[in-house]
Design a protein around this motif. Sequence first.
Motif, PDB file in Angstrom:
ATOM      1  N   PHE A 255     -12.983   1.153   1.978  1.00 14.04           N
ATOM      2  CA  PHE A 255     -12.266   2.292   0.917  1.00 14.04           C
ATOM      3  C   PHE A 255     -10.946   1.489   0.570  1.00 14.04           C
ATOM      4  CE2 PHE A 255      -8.663   5.512   0.149  1.00 14.04           C
ATOM      5  CZ  PHE A 255      -9.024   5.875  -0.981  1.00 14.04           C
ATOM      6  N   ALA A 256     -10.300   0.850   1.708  1.00 12.28           N
ATOM      7  CA  ALA A 256      -8.995   0.454   1.346  1.00 12.28           C
ATOM      8  C   ALA A 256      -9.031  -1.044   0.478  1.00 12.28           C
ATOM      9  CB  ALA A 256      -8.066   0.074   2.708  1.00 12.28           C
ATOM     10  N   VAL A 257     -10.153  -1.684   0.797  1.00 20.38           N
ATOM     11  CA  VAL A 257     -10.492  -2.529  -0.241  1.00 20.38           C
ATOM     12  C   VAL A 257     -10.757  -2.203  -1.523  1.00 20.38           C
ATOM     13  CG1 VAL A 257     -11.911  -4.867  -0.289  1.00 20.38           C
ATOM     14  CG2 VAL A 257     -11.603  -4.132   1.854  1.00 20.38           C
ATOM     15  N   LYS A 283      -9.387 -10.890  11.944  1.00 22.17           N
ATOM     16  CA  LYS A 283      -9.388 -10.835  13.359  1.00 22.17           C
ATOM     17  C   LYS A 283      -7.779 -11.460  14.097  1.00 22.17           C
ATOM     18  CE  LYS A 283     -12.604 -10.452  16.497  1.00 22.17           C
ATOM     19  NZ  LYS A 283     -13.921 -10.771  17.238  1.00 22.17           N
ATOM     20  N   ASP A 284      -7.283 -12.456  13.269  1.00 23.42           N
ATOM     21  CA  ASP A 284      -6.042 -13.279  13.550  1.00 23.42           C
ATOM     22  C   ASP A 284      -5.056 -12.211  12.952  1.00 23.42           C
ATOM     23  OD1 ASP A 284      -7.130 -15.130  15.060  1.00 23.42           O
ATOM     24  OD2 ASP A 284      -7.143 -16.669  13.368  1.00 23.42           O
ATOM     25  N   GLY A 285      -5.246 -11.042  12.404  1.00 25.29           N
ATOM     26  CA  GLY A 285      -4.236 -10.175  11.730  1.00 25.29           C
ATOM     27  C   GLY A 285      -3.798 -10.596  10.309  1.00 25.29           C
ATOM     28  N   LYS A 286      -4.886 -11.430   9.664  1.00 28.87           N
ATOM     29  CA  LYS A 286      -4.553 -11.709   8.130  1.00 28.87           C
ATOM     30  C   LYS A 286      -5.073 -10.370   7.437  1.00 28.87           C
ATOM     31  CE  LYS A 286      -2.765 -15.794   8.658  1.00 28.87           C
ATOM     32  NZ  LYS A 286      -1.115 -15.737   8.727  1.00 28.87           N
ATOM     33  N   ARG A 287      -4.378 -10.151   6.383  1.00 27.56           N
ATOM     34  CA  ARG A 287      -4.629  -8.862   5.416  1.00 27.56           C
ATOM     35  C   ARG A 287      -4.412  -9.426   4.097  1.00 27.56           C
ATOM     36  NH1 ARG A 287      -6.525  -8.075   9.703  1.00 27.56           N
ATOM     37  NH2 ARG A 287      -6.581  -6.356  10.811  1.00 27.56           N
ATOM     38  N   LEU A 288      -5.311  -8.439   3.180  1.00 26.45           N
ATOM     39  CA  LEU A 288      -4.931  -8.856   1.770  1.00 26.45           C
ATOM     40  C   LEU A 288      -3.596  -8.400   1.561  1.00 26.45           C
ATOM     41  CD1 LEU A 288      -8.099  -6.679   0.720  1.00 26.45           C
ATOM     42  CD2 LEU A 288      -7.625  -8.912  -0.040  1.00 26.45           C
ATOM     43  N   PRO A 289      -3.051  -9.013   0.532  1.00 27.74           N
ATOM     44  CA  PRO A 289      -1.394  -8.734   0.333  1.00 27.74           C
ATOM     45  C   PRO A 289      -1.146  -7.556  -0.577  1.00 27.74           C
ATOM     46  CG  PRO A 289      -2.493 -10.822  -0.994  1.00 27.74           C
ATOM     47  CD  PRO A 289      -3.544 -10.452  -0.250  1.00 27.74           C
ATOM     48  N   LYS A 290       0.032  -7.454  -0.461  1.00 31.76           N
ATOM     49  CA  LYS A 290       0.288  -6.076  -1.115  1.00 31.76           C
ATOM     50  C   LYS A 290       0.178  -6.291  -2.833  1.00 31.76           C
ATOM     51  CE  LYS A 290       4.835  -4.450  -1.992  1.00 31.76           C
ATOM     52  NZ  LYS A 290       4.845  -4.104  -3.385  1.00 31.76           N
ATOM     53  N   CYS A 294       2.355  -2.223  -6.420  1.00 37.38           N
ATOM     54  CA  CYS A 294       2.122  -1.120  -5.477  1.00 37.38           C
ATOM     55  C   CYS A 294       3.135  -0.755  -4.603  1.00 37.38           C
ATOM     56  CB  CYS A 294       0.830  -1.659  -4.585  1.00 37.38           C
ATOM     57  SG  CYS A 294       0.412  -0.582  -3.373  1.00 37.38           S
ATOM     58  N   PRO A 295       3.506   0.467  -4.629  1.00 40.30           N
ATOM     59  CA  PRO A 295       4.671   0.909  -3.782  1.00 40.30           C
ATOM     60  C   PRO A 295       4.363   0.549  -2.088  1.00 40.30           C
ATOM     61  CG  PRO A 295       3.816   2.826  -5.009  1.00 40.30           C
ATOM     62  CD  PRO A 295       2.968   1.590  -5.181  1.00 40.30           C
ATOM     63  N   GLU A 296       5.352   0.072  -1.443  1.00 45.35           N
ATOM     64  CA  GLU A 296       5.258   0.075   0.024  1.00 45.35           C
ATOM     65  C   GLU A 296       4.384   0.743   0.700  1.00 45.35           C
ATOM     66  OE1 GLU A 296       4.984  -2.110   3.387  1.00 45.35           O
ATOM     67  OE2 GLU A 296       5.651  -3.244   1.517  1.00 45.35           O
ATOM     68  N   SER A 297       4.761   2.165   0.458  1.00 44.97           N
ATOM     69  CA  SER A 297       4.122   3.320   1.140  1.00 44.97           C
ATOM     70  C   SER A 297       2.709   3.464   0.952  1.00 44.97           C
ATOM     71  CB  SER A 297       4.992   4.700   0.759  1.00 44.97           C
ATOM     72  OG  SER A 297       4.730   4.862  -0.633  1.00 44.97           O
ATOM     73  N   VAL A 298       2.332   3.051  -0.248  1.00 42.42           N
ATOM     74  CA  VAL A 298       0.729   2.816  -0.677  1.00 42.42           C
ATOM     75  C   VAL A 298       0.268   1.807   0.129  1.00 42.42           C
ATOM     76  CG1 VAL A 298      -1.064   2.749  -2.188  1.00 42.42           C
ATOM     77  CG2 VAL A 298       0.917   4.341  -2.531  1.00 42.42           C
ATOM     78  N   TYR A 299       0.808   0.851   0.203  1.00 40.42           N
ATOM     79  CA  TYR A 299       0.414  -0.494   0.733  1.00 40.42           C
ATOM     80  C   TYR A 299       0.055  -0.127   2.536  1.00 40.42           C
ATOM     81  CZ  TYR A 299      -0.360  -5.511   2.354  1.00 40.42           C
ATOM     82  OH  TYR A 299      -0.750  -6.488   2.987  1.00 40.42           O
ATOM     83  N   GLN A 300       1.135   0.583   3.088  1.00 39.20           N
ATOM     84  CA  GLN A 300       0.940   1.005   4.376  1.00 39.20           C
ATOM     85  C   GLN A 300      -0.378   1.961   4.618  1.00 39.20           C
ATOM     86  OE1 GLN A 300       2.573  -0.201   7.075  1.00 39.20           O
ATOM     87  NE2 GLN A 300       3.876  -1.259   5.542  1.00 39.20           N
ATOM     88  N   ILE A 301      -0.541   2.699   3.549  1.00 40.39           N
ATOM     89  CA  ILE A 301      -1.876   3.563   3.799  1.00 40.39           C
ATOM     90  C   ILE A 301      -3.079   2.405   3.962  1.00 40.39           C
ATOM     91  CG2 ILE A 301      -3.425   5.198   2.643  1.00 40.39           C
ATOM     92  CD1 ILE A 301      -0.911   6.574   1.464  1.00 40.39           C
ATOM     93  N   MET A 302      -3.150   1.466   2.976  1.00 36.66           N
ATOM     94  CA  MET A 302      -4.158   0.718   3.098  1.00 36.66           C
ATOM     95  C   MET A 302      -4.186  -0.043   4.293  1.00 36.66           C
ATOM     96  SD  MET A 302      -3.445  -0.542  -0.798  1.00 36.66           S
ATOM     97  CE  MET A 302      -4.304  -1.929  -1.074  1.00 36.66           C
ATOM     98  N   LEU A 303      -3.101  -0.505   4.764  1.00 38.61           N
ATOM     99  CA  LEU A 303      -2.985  -1.476   6.295  1.00 38.61           C
ATOM    100  C   LEU A 303      -3.613  -0.429   7.107  1.00 38.61           C
ATOM    101  CD1 LEU A 303       0.460  -3.164   5.698  1.00 38.61           C
ATOM    102  CD2 LEU A 303      -1.743  -4.364   5.919  1.00 38.61           C
ATOM    103  N   GLU A 321      -4.924  13.569   1.935  1.00 41.22           N
ATOM    104  CA  GLU A 321      -3.465  14.116   2.070  1.00 41.22           C
ATOM    105  C   GLU A 321      -2.259  13.154   1.795  1.00 41.22           C
ATOM    106  OE1 GLU A 321      -2.832  17.311   2.279  1.00 41.22           O
ATOM    107  OE2 GLU A 321      -4.879  17.507   1.931  1.00 41.22           O
ATOM    108  N   GLN A 322      -2.690  11.995   2.391  1.00 39.48           N
ATOM    109  CA  GLN A 322      -1.766  10.871   2.124  1.00 39.48           C
ATOM    110  C   GLN A 322      -1.537  10.573   0.662  1.00 39.48           C
ATOM    111  OE1 GLN A 322      -3.107   8.094   4.977  1.00 39.48           O
ATOM    112  NE2 GLN A 322      -2.650   9.175   6.835  1.00 39.48           N
ATOM    113  N   LEU A 323      -2.687  10.542  -0.078  1.00 37.76           N
ATOM    114  CA  LEU A 323      -2.453   9.964  -1.475  1.00 37.76           C
ATOM    115  C   LEU A 323      -2.324  11.149  -2.570  1.00 37.76           C
ATOM    116  CD1 LEU A 323      -5.834   7.844  -1.696  1.00 37.76           C
ATOM    117  CD2 LEU A 323      -3.528   7.028  -1.890  1.00 37.76           C
TER     118      LEU A 323
END
Length: 359
Positions: A255-257, A283-290, A294-303, A321-323
């Motif tokens: 869903f976050a993707v 697994k090394d901690g790499k994630r899709l960039p913001k 996108c507001p930082e707070s929404v990106y935090q939900i994705m992370l 609830e978060q959205l």
Amino acid sequence: GEDEEELIGMDNIPIKVDMNGGQSDRNSDSTPYISELLGKFEEPVLKQNMAAALISRRRLDIGDLIGKGYYGVVYKALYTHSDSDKQADVAVKTLQARRSEAEALQQFLQDVALVRDLSHPHLLRVVGAVISPSDDPIVVMPFMATEDLGSYVREPAKSLSLVDLLIYCHQIADAMAYLENLNIVHRNLAARNCIILEEDNKTASIKLTDYVVTASLFPKEFYVGEGRVSDLVRWMAPETVEDFIFSSQSDVWSFAVVMWEVLTRGVEPYPNTQADGLISLVKDGKRLPKPRQCPESVYQIMLSCWTISPESRPTFMQLIEQLRPYVATGDQDGGEEKSHLLTSPVDVGGPDEYKQLSG
């Protein structure tokens, strides 16, 4: 005779089965085949539901090819109802199954029977399935003259604000919470599997498709096999790729993707990364960039949805609830600045912006 429906006595329960391509004569290859598939099930109600989920191939007049996906191809078709001779446009998806043994087809039919009864404003109904000894299984859904969410958000001519895009995400989370509550795992959540219906002067409405029914027909090797890794892993949680574990928590990862696809306005996830190297990076901690706007707070939900430990991810109920604060009209906290950010149009970006992973 013309009548292709037959009463099959199973454990002395007469069940009306709409035969798949079967003739009304006793020599039809489908009749014993379907009887055998259904014969394994003891539970009369389940057996009845599964029989009701079967659609005769002869009731479908298959027309133009309208789409191709990872699992099969989709055609527009005309469906004639068995009880009324009424006709309706449907979409039929032929699943190029990697498994066709009886157990896989029984599970497939059980899944179709299960999802036929689901009802939610953001789920596309499943009408039924066609199974025959010689052809690929087919799933039948209502036909919608529309496009998928990924294609829709990629169109530069569409002026879409952050609020619009987050409303789509919220609708998807809403449908997923409904499935989660029923312990039903989607397994295939991606923007291409959401269709969008536009109505005049109303917010467009999302309908999820392709839930559950591919589960039994595609084994692990279809995704990660000898020397090949399917692009589907771009949407999959690490535990799904590695151990073939599907759960509501792995749906949350996907869903976050989808949120990322929507907020970048249709960029393919991990645009600069080969599918086969993806999981070690994750697994090394790499994630899709913001996404750029996108507001930082929404990106935090994705992370939070992309934590390695499935138990640490939010549930869909929590995600709703978060959205909610971003999509509720008139009660935005954070004053004008936030409200301006949410209502200004989001540009269509390109993959080049997102080559660098974060983390």
